[in-house]
Scaffold this motif. Structure first.
Motif, PDB file in Angstrom:
ATOM      1  N   LEU A 139       0.851  -1.192   0.000  1.00 45.89           N
ATOM      2  CA  LEU A 139       0.000   0.000   0.000  1.00 45.89           C
ATOM      3  C   LEU A 139       0.880   1.234   0.000  1.00 45.89           C
ATOM      4  CD1 LEU A 139      -2.834   1.395   0.416  1.00 45.89           C
ATOM      5  CD2 LEU A 139      -2.350   1.248   2.879  1.00 45.89           C
ATOM      6  N   PHE A 140       0.592   2.166  -0.889  1.00 46.47           N
ATOM      7  CA  PHE A 140       1.339   3.421  -0.999  1.00 46.47           C
ATOM      8  C   PHE A 140       0.437   4.559  -0.561  1.00 46.47           C
ATOM      9  CE2 PHE A 140       2.432   7.175  -3.679  1.00 46.47           C
ATOM     10  CZ  PHE A 140       3.723   7.407  -3.209  1.00 46.47           C
ATOM     11  N   LEU A 141       0.954   5.401   0.348  1.00 45.21           N
ATOM     12  CA  LEU A 141       0.236   6.584   0.820  1.00 45.21           C
ATOM     13  C   LEU A 141       1.092   7.818   0.562  1.00 45.21           C
ATOM     14  CD1 LEU A 141      -0.961   5.270   4.314  1.00 45.21           C
ATOM     15  CD2 LEU A 141      -2.276   5.289   2.190  1.00 45.21           C
ATOM     16  N   ALA A 142       0.447   8.942   0.302  1.00 46.86           N
ATOM     17  CA  ALA A 142       1.209  10.174   0.055  1.00 46.86           C
ATOM     18  C   ALA A 142       0.359  11.391   0.372  1.00 46.86           C
ATOM     19  CB  ALA A 142       1.676  10.235  -1.401  1.00 46.86           C
ATOM     20  N   ARG A 143       1.054  12.457   0.826  1.00 46.54           N
ATOM     21  CA  ARG A 143       0.421  13.769   1.012  1.00 46.54           C
ATOM     22  C   ARG A 143       1.208  14.809   0.234  1.00 46.54           C
ATOM     23  NH1 ARG A 143      -0.357  15.915   6.853  1.00 46.54           N
ATOM     24  NH2 ARG A 143      -1.641  17.497   5.814  1.00 46.54           N
ATOM     25  N   ASP A 144       0.516  15.886  -0.150  1.00 50.86           N
ATOM     26  CA  ASP A 144       1.163  16.940  -0.918  1.00 50.86           C
ATOM     27  C   ASP A 144       2.234  17.653  -0.106  1.00 50.86           C
ATOM     28  OD1 ASP A 144      -0.055  19.572   0.277  1.00 50.86           O
ATOM     29  OD2 ASP A 144      -1.783  18.284  -0.055  1.00 50.86           O
ATOM     30  N   ARG A 208      -1.099  11.253  12.027  1.00 48.19           N
ATOM     31  CA  ARG A 208      -1.245  11.832  10.702  1.00 48.19           C
ATOM     32  C   ARG A 208       0.030  11.606   9.902  1.00 48.19           C
ATOM     33  NH1 ARG A 208      -3.098  17.845  12.190  1.00 48.19           N
ATOM     34  NH2 ARG A 208      -1.857  17.364  14.040  1.00 48.19           N
ATOM     35  N   LEU A 209      -0.140  11.189   8.655  1.00 39.44           N
ATOM     36  CA  LEU A 209       1.001  11.191   7.752  1.00 39.44           C
ATOM     37  C   LEU A 209       1.413  12.648   7.578  1.00 39.44           C
ATOM     38  CD1 LEU A 209       2.809   9.497   5.827  1.00 39.44           C
ATOM     39  CD2 LEU A 209       1.176  10.044   4.013  1.00 39.44           C
ATOM     40  N   GLU A 210       2.699  12.931   7.752  1.00 39.76           N
ATOM     41  CA  GLU A 210       3.130  14.327   7.721  1.00 39.76           C
ATOM     42  C   GLU A 210       3.063  14.911   6.310  1.00 39.76           C
ATOM     43  OE1 GLU A 210       6.124  16.074  10.111  1.00 39.76           O
ATOM     44  OE2 GLU A 210       6.676  14.137  10.970  1.00 39.76           O
ATOM     45  N   SER A 211       2.925  16.231   6.257  1.00 38.67           N
ATOM     46  CA  SER A 211       2.948  16.921   4.977  1.00 38.67           C
ATOM     47  C   SER A 211       4.240  16.597   4.239  1.00 38.67           C
ATOM     48  CB  SER A 211       2.858  18.433   5.198  1.00 38.67           C
ATOM     49  OG  SER A 211       4.002  18.896   5.918  1.00 38.67           O
ATOM     50  N   GLY A 212       4.157  16.547   2.903  1.00 37.26           N
ATOM     51  CA  GLY A 212       5.348  16.294   2.093  1.00 37.26           C
ATOM     52  C   GLY A 212       5.983  14.950   2.322  1.00 37.26           C
ATOM     53  N   SER A 213       5.179  13.949   2.696  1.00 34.80           N
ATOM     54  CA  SER A 213       5.716  12.620   2.997  1.00 34.80           C
ATOM     55  C   SER A 213       4.965  11.543   2.228  1.00 34.80           C
ATOM     56  CB  SER A 213       5.613  12.316   4.497  1.00 34.80           C
ATOM     57  OG  SER A 213       6.426  13.195   5.254  1.00 34.80           O
ATOM     58  N   GLU A 226       8.508   8.329   4.840  1.00 34.72           N
ATOM     59  CA  GLU A 226       9.697   9.003   4.323  1.00 34.72           C
ATOM     60  C   GLU A 226       9.304  10.386   3.812  1.00 34.72           C
ATOM     61  OE1 GLU A 226      12.868   8.584   0.588  1.00 34.72           O
ATOM     62  OE2 GLU A 226      11.662   6.866   1.211  1.00 34.72           O
ATOM     63  N   ARG A 227      10.112  11.378   4.174  1.00 35.77           N
ATOM     64  CA  ARG A 227       9.848  12.751   3.703  1.00 35.77           C
ATOM     65  C   ARG A 227      10.459  12.948   2.330  1.00 35.77           C
ATOM     66  NH1 ARG A 227       8.045  17.212   4.774  1.00 35.77           N
ATOM     67  NH2 ARG A 227       7.308  16.495   6.802  1.00 35.77           N
ATOM     68  N   TYR A 228       9.667  13.466   1.380  1.00 35.09           N
ATOM     69  CA  TYR A 228      10.199  13.782   0.055  1.00 35.09           C
ATOM     70  C   TYR A 228      10.327  15.279  -0.173  1.00 35.09           C
ATOM     71  CZ  TYR A 228       5.437  14.971  -1.515  1.00 35.09           C
ATOM     72  OH  TYR A 228       4.206  15.557  -1.659  1.00 35.09           O
ATOM     73  N   PHE A 229       9.581  16.098   0.582  1.00 36.55           N
ATOM     74  CA  PHE A 229       9.644  17.553   0.424  1.00 36.55           C
ATOM     75  C   PHE A 229      10.561  18.129   1.495  1.00 36.55           C
ATOM     76  CE2 PHE A 229       7.590  21.798   1.440  1.00 36.55           C
ATOM     77  CZ  PHE A 229       8.197  22.461   0.384  1.00 36.55           C
ATOM     78  N   LYS A 230      11.713  18.631   1.053  1.00 32.98           N
ATOM     79  CA  LYS A 230      12.716  19.169   1.967  1.00 32.98           C
ATOM     80  C   LYS A 230      13.120  20.559   1.479  1.00 32.98           C
ATOM     81  CE  LYS A 230      14.430  14.476   2.747  1.00 32.98           C
ATOM     82  NZ  LYS A 230      15.584  13.549   2.614  1.00 32.98           N
ATOM     83  N   PRO A 231      12.336  21.580   1.815  1.00 34.98           N
ATOM     84  CA  PRO A 231      12.641  22.930   1.323  1.00 34.98           C
ATOM     85  C   PRO A 231      14.008  23.395   1.786  1.00 34.98           C
ATOM     86  CG  PRO A 231      10.998  22.994   3.076  1.00 34.98           C
ATOM     87  CD  PRO A 231      11.175  21.560   2.716  1.00 34.98           C
ATOM     88  N   GLN A 232      14.732  24.048   0.893  1.00 36.12           N
ATOM     89  CA  GLN A 232      16.101  24.466   1.175  1.00 36.12           C
ATOM     90  C   GLN A 232      16.271  25.982   1.285  1.00 36.12           C
ATOM     91  OE1 GLN A 232      18.577  22.170   1.856  1.00 36.12           O
ATOM     92  NE2 GLN A 232      16.806  20.803   1.782  1.00 36.12           N
ATOM     93  N   PHE A 233      15.336  26.746   0.745  1.00 35.11           N
ATOM     94  CA  PHE A 233      15.449  28.197   0.688  1.00 35.11           C
ATOM     95  C   PHE A 233      16.841  28.609   0.174  1.00 35.11           C
ATOM     96  CE2 PHE A 233      11.786  27.754   3.413  1.00 35.11           C
ATOM     97  CZ  PHE A 233      10.984  28.834   3.071  1.00 35.11           C
ATOM     98  N   PRO A 234      17.169  28.210  -1.052  1.00 30.56           N
ATOM     99  CA  PRO A 234      18.469  28.581  -1.629  1.00 30.56           C
ATOM    100  C   PRO A 234      18.463  30.037  -2.078  1.00 30.56           C
ATOM    101  CG  PRO A 234      17.164  27.414  -3.251  1.00 30.56           C
ATOM    102  CD  PRO A 234      16.343  27.434  -1.989  1.00 30.56           C
TER     103      PRO A 234
END
Length: 640
Positions: A139-144, A208-213, A226-234
């Motif tokens: 099963l795959f779960l995802a949030r924006d 709750r599944l965390e945002s960006g995960s 697993e977190r996929y959204f890792k903002p860097q503010f470059p």
């Protein structure tokens, strides 16, 4: 925009949970009154409530899809919207994949088949996703990225349940063998911060599944997140004289985002307050819908309404404007149902006027745009100026700084300069906890005597700060707010309160392409010329009416301080405290004393009182089951 509910069995016993899923689905009928359905195999049960926005006649869920050799390999449930689905569809068709509908849901599952879990990197939108792979039995779960759409889950010996709303999981608790004990740590966090921070909920066993995960679950296994959204503010320096290039990039990105967010097979309107954020969105939306309707709310009390400014903006951009004025009686009467819709309390008084303006908007449209996220992305909070004002403290030698800190600690409250000393002699990690805090620790102990002596807001913020050590101070504050205040308060109310009225809310500022530009803005172009969101204001100079350009945003200000001290809400508050069965959580006598102090003008306790009152109403509904939220299900036109 919809509601999903699913269950993954630990022992190939999914069929015995179909009735429980079907019984729980109506709890979130408001999320999708247009259609409902279930599907199951021996491992999984998927349930769905649909609010039809795109491909109204097709794209029913749960949706089955697979390649020619196994055409029903995957089962999908999906809550949200994918705004670049047409572009992704074309790309995937060029790779040889076939489509059976015209909707955005199918794009996700085809993309998942093609890219695997990396599909989330291609999606431009808001989403909570569940995909069951009948071949791999995973099963795959995802949030924006930002957490616009929610996704709760719980795991027991029976299996893993997941849903857009916690109340459906509570409904299934007996079949799941799920304990419903409250989480005392989450209660502390709520009382201090005004919201329950992710990944917690007020129930110990429901998270709750965390945002960006994303997450993977196998039958009988634990959820692996697993977190996929890792903002860097470059942040990128802007050469002198080249600032307009940045402003133009912002304008283009936002205009493109609004265009994409207007994609729908139903009518799209826009919320409109008196600030630059919603006005910019509405002005750009008007370019794509000449008959755009806009909506705002306010109160009769002077100083607590943006109705007049919003009306002036509506006239300037040439849209039809609809206003809802909320009375104190309406406000108090709606509180129980709002707490039911929220799942966990959020102590933000603006939830109530938002509920009423959403209800008004739903009479005319099915989708609205709004300006959430602009403050976090473009530096809109006044507190973001603080690193500049405290910069002189960085030059003070450490021994002297320690002495100043001790001085600040012994100075009585209210003495001029105490706040400056307190904040200037602390690190950012110590002093900044996001845009909401109701109680300091001493005040918290007054109302919840069992609060842990070691409690500190860094219990929530430290892991987030640890990911931002390379950023400048303003970017660090923005980064923290993305993962605390924005997803804990702003986006919870945006989702839950609008969906309570079967109204889809879209937030064009919280778009991955807009963020790519926003995170590069240097701090001197966020906070400049005595204002906030400077770069955004410059980008919008030729777009929004002049009277809005530099006006401070009020949002939905609520006269809570006056109402709790007066006839409007004092009696209601007193009765709520007295009748509440929360003696093991709150010192109710201390709360009543705070209410009296507030009425007598001894101290402004409005935020603290509202935090406790909201919890008490929530507790009366979900724990004591003493309060009837009086939920009514409405039948709306499908294609309004």
């Amino acid at each position: 925009m919809c509601g999903l509910l699913g269950f993954l069995s630990s022992n190939e016993n999914a069929a015995s949970f179909v009735d429980a899923v079907e019984r729980a689905l109506p709890c979130m009928r408001h999320r999708g009154p247009d259609d409902a359905g279930t599907w199951h195999d021996q491992d999984a049960v998927f349930g769905f409530n649909r609010l039809s926005i795109i491909d109204l006649e097709h794209s029913h869920q749960p949706l089955r899809w697979g390649p020619p050799e196994n055409p029903e390999r995957y089962a999908l449930t999906f809550n949200g919207e994918i705004y670049n689905y047409l572009e992704l569809r074309e790309e995937l068709q060029a790779e040889g994949h076939e489509f059976r509908t015209q909707g955005d849901s199918e794009t996700i599952v085809v993309g998942f088949h093609h890219w695997g879990e990396k599909v989330v990197d291609h999606l431009r939108g808001m989403f909570g996703i569940a995909i069951w792979d009948t071949e791999t039995h995973r099963l795959f779960l995802a949030r924006d990225q930002f957490g616009i759409k929610p996704l709760f889950y719980a795991t027991t010996e029976a299996g893993t349940v997941f849903s857009s709303e916690k109340k459906t999981i509570l409904e299934m608790a007996p079949e799941l063998g799920l304990g419903l004990e409250l989480d005392q740590r989450a209660i502390e966090h709520y009382v201090d911060l005004q919201y329950v921070p992710e990944p917690e909920s007020l129930h110990q066993k429901i998270r709750r599944l965390e945002s960006g995960s994303i997450a993977w679950v196998e039958p009988g296994g634990k959820l692996q997140e697993e977190r996929y959204f890792k903002p860097q503010f470059p942040v990128q320096a802007v050469p002198k004289g080249k600032e307009q290039d940045l402003f133009d990039r912002i304008a283009r990105a936002l205009e493109d985002s609004v265009e994409k967010h207007m994609r729908a097979d139903v009518t799209v309107g826009s919320f409109l307050s008196g600030g630059i954020d919603s006005t910019a969105i509405a002005t750009l939306a008007k370019r794509h819908n000449p008959n755009l309707l806009t909506f705002t709310t306010g109160f009769e009390r002077e100083g607590y309404s943006e109705v007049d400014v919003a009306a002036e903006s509506a006239a300037a951009i040439g849209v039809e404007h609809i206003v809802k004025v909320v009375s104190p009686e309406e406000y108090a009467g709606a509180i129980p149902k709002i707490m039911w819709y929220l799942d966990d309390p959020v102590a933000d008084p603006s939830l109530v006027p938002l509920y009423f303006v959403a209800a008004e908007a739903r009479k005319h449209v099915k989708v609205v745009l709004s300006g959430e996220g602009a403050d976090e992305l473009f530096g809109g909070y006044t507190i973001y100026k603080e690193p500049l004002s405290l910069a002189p403290f960085e030059k003070i030698p450490s021994p002297l700084l320690k002495g100043l800190r001790k001085l600040g600690q012994v100075l009585p409250e209210g003495v001029k300069g105490k706040s400056l000393l307190d904040r200037g002699t602390q690190s950012m990690e110590e002093r900044y906890y996001g845009n909401a805090r109701s109680f300091n620790f001493e005040q918290m102990q007054r109302v919840i005597p069992w609060a842990r002596p070691e409690w500190d807001h860094r219990e929530v913020t430290a892991p987030i700060y640890a990911r931002s050590t390379h950023m400048d101070p303003v970017a660090r504050m923005q980064h923290l707010d993305l993962f605390t205040w924005m997803r804990g308060d702003i986006l919870v109310k945006a989702d839950k309160i609008n969906m309570a009225n079967s109204l889809e809310l879209r937030v064009p500022f919280l778009d991955k392409e807009v963020f790519k530009v926003a995170e590069t803005i240097p701090h001197d172009l966020k906070i400049a010329n005595g204002t906030t969101k400077y770069a955004l204001r410059k980008a919008m100079e030729q777009i929004v009416p002049p009277h809005v350009l530099h006006r401070k945003k009020l949002g939905f200000p609520v006269p809570m301080r006056h109402w709790l001290a007066g006839d409007e809400l004092f009696g209601w508050a007193q009765d709520t405290i007295t009748e509440s069965g929360t003696e093991e959580i709150f010192n109710k006598q201390a709360v009543l004393e705070m209410l009296k102090e507030h009425r007598d003008g001894v101290s402004d306790h409005s935020r603290r009182l509202w935090t406790v009152l909201a919890f008490m109403v929530w507790h009366g509904i979900f724990v004591e089951k003493r309060i009837d939220p009086q939920i009514e299900h409405h039948d709306y036109p499908v294609d309004i």
